[in-house]
Write an enzyme that holds these catalytic residues in place. Structure first.
Site, PDB file in Angstrom:
ATOM      1  N   PRO A  24       0.848  -1.192   0.000  1.00  0.00           N
ATOM      2  CA  PRO A  24       0.000   0.000   0.000  1.00  0.00           C
ATOM      3  C   PRO A  24       0.882   1.241   0.000  1.00  0.00           C
ATOM      4  CG  PRO A  24      -0.008  -1.040   2.159  1.00  0.00           C
ATOM      5  CD  PRO A  24       0.731  -1.969   1.246  1.00  0.00           C
ATOM      6  N   LYS A  25       0.493   2.257  -0.776  1.00  0.00           N
ATOM      7  CA  LYS A  25       1.265   3.502  -0.806  1.00  0.00           C
ATOM      8  C   LYS A  25       0.852   4.366   0.381  1.00  0.00           C
ATOM      9  CE  LYS A  25       2.976   7.018  -3.946  1.00  0.00           C
ATOM     10  NZ  LYS A  25       3.064   8.057  -2.906  1.00  0.00           N
ATOM     11  N   VAL A  26       1.806   4.680   1.226  1.00  0.00           N
ATOM     12  CA  VAL A  26       1.536   5.469   2.433  1.00  0.00           C
ATOM     13  C   VAL A  26       1.477   6.941   2.058  1.00  0.00           C
ATOM     14  CG1 VAL A  26       2.361   6.040   4.747  1.00  0.00           C
ATOM     15  CG2 VAL A  26       2.701   3.723   3.840  1.00  0.00           C
ATOM     16  N   GLU A 167      -4.351   5.820  -0.901  1.00  0.00           N
ATOM     17  CA  GLU A 167      -3.677   6.591  -1.948  1.00  0.00           C
ATOM     18  C   GLU A 167      -3.284   5.783  -3.179  1.00  0.00           C
ATOM     19  OE1 GLU A 167      -0.121   9.795  -2.714  1.00  0.00           O
ATOM     20  OE2 GLU A 167       0.178   8.236  -1.235  1.00  0.00           O
ATOM     21  N   GLY A 168      -2.907   4.523  -3.005  1.00  0.00           N
ATOM     22  CA  GLY A 168      -2.477   3.765  -4.173  1.00  0.00           C
ATOM     23  C   GLY A 168      -1.642   2.569  -3.774  1.00  0.00           C
TER      24      GLY A 168
END
Length: 285
Positions: A24-26, A167-168
């Site tokens: 997961p993009k933090v 976020e992504g």
């Protein structure tokens, strides 16, 4: 000791591959954590020292170490990262205010890579070997965490991230070495939001279109500045139309009637109702 971080290329869309892991993009800002001889220093990706802004992260590991990750704050109501909160933490320099914000907006260091440990430079090791070393660490407090990853199933993870409004996703090649530049071995897929806006002006000295959206009464309210996305044909078409719509100007901007509509993608809406990092997609005719 600062090490310039490895940066992400942008993928065209979600993808799955057996030779990649996915994280997961933090939604925070990049942080290089460096501990040398018991002395901890924190750096942004551009080598700005931000140690004093995050006192809860000035805690030592068991030996000399350099870590890469993101510092983030979590919204207690949604459980999602709050980018504006971490920017508030980063921009605060006054000691008493830092102490107050440490209680109100606690930060977490989300670690995803280890670059040096116990005097050894680990950057030439394959990513999965570095991950194994990272997962063997004892973390100094609950203000530290290790970013989880899965193997192969990038599209499945992206679907979950999209559903949760995060976020992504970041995809990383399992054998990637750590290099201090942008690389296709690491790719990001952003969970964009979309909006339709009116262009109500432009900057005079550098490129930027002023965006606005109607408020509940129908009046236009500012929504930020579009600085990315349009190609030369879009810009040429805009100039051909906007001369007829000028309503005034000041030192920095020319203002237009709200006739030109555009579709943009963005990270999200800020708490103050602005587009965060808007990117122009196309005009709405």
């Amino acid at each position: 000791m600062f090490i310039s971080p490895m940066l992400l290329e942008t993928a065209s869309g979600p993808f799955s591959h057996s030779e990649y892991i996915y994280e997961p993009k933090v939604d925070g800002h990049r942080l290089i954590y460096s501990q040398q001889s018991g002395n901890v220093r924190l750096y942004t990706r551009h080598n700005n020292d931000c140690t004093r802004q995050y006192p809860e992260l000035i805690l030592p590991f068991d030996d000399n170490i350099i870590l890469d990750g993101e510092v983030a704050c979590t919204d207690p109501d949604t459980g999602l990262n709050d980018f504006e909160a971490v920017m508030s933490r980063f921009s605060t320099k006054q000691a008493s205010k830092i102490t107050q914000l440490t209680r109100m907006l606690p930060a977490t260091f989300a670690i995803f890579d280890i670059l040096h440990y116990k005097g050894q430079d680990l950057r030439n090791l394959p990513l999965m070997e570095r991950k194994a070393i990272l997962h063997g660490l004892t973390l100094p407090s609950n203000s530290f965490g290790i970013v989880p990853h899965i193997e192969g199933a990038g599209e499945e993870l992206y679907a979950q991230i999209e559903a949760m409004g995060m976020e992504g996703v970041v995809g990383k090649h399992k054998n990637s070495q750590y290099i201090s530049k942008r690389s296709k071995e690491w790719q990001k897929v952003i969970n964009w939001s979309y909006a339709d806006v009116f262009i109500t002006g432009y900057k005079k000295t550098e490129f930027g279109w002023l965006a606005a959206v109607p408020d509940p009464s129908g009046k236009m309210r500012p929504a930020g500045v579009i600085e990315h996305g349009p190609n030369s044909k879009h810009k040429q078409a805009f100039l051909g139309v906007c001369r007829q719509l000028i309503t005034g100007e000041d030192e920095k901007h020319v203002y237009l009637e709200p006739r030109i509509r555009a579709r943009v993608k963005m990270r999200n809406w800020t708490n103050s109702g602005l587009l965060r990092t808007p990117v122009f997609i196309d005009f709405i005719l």
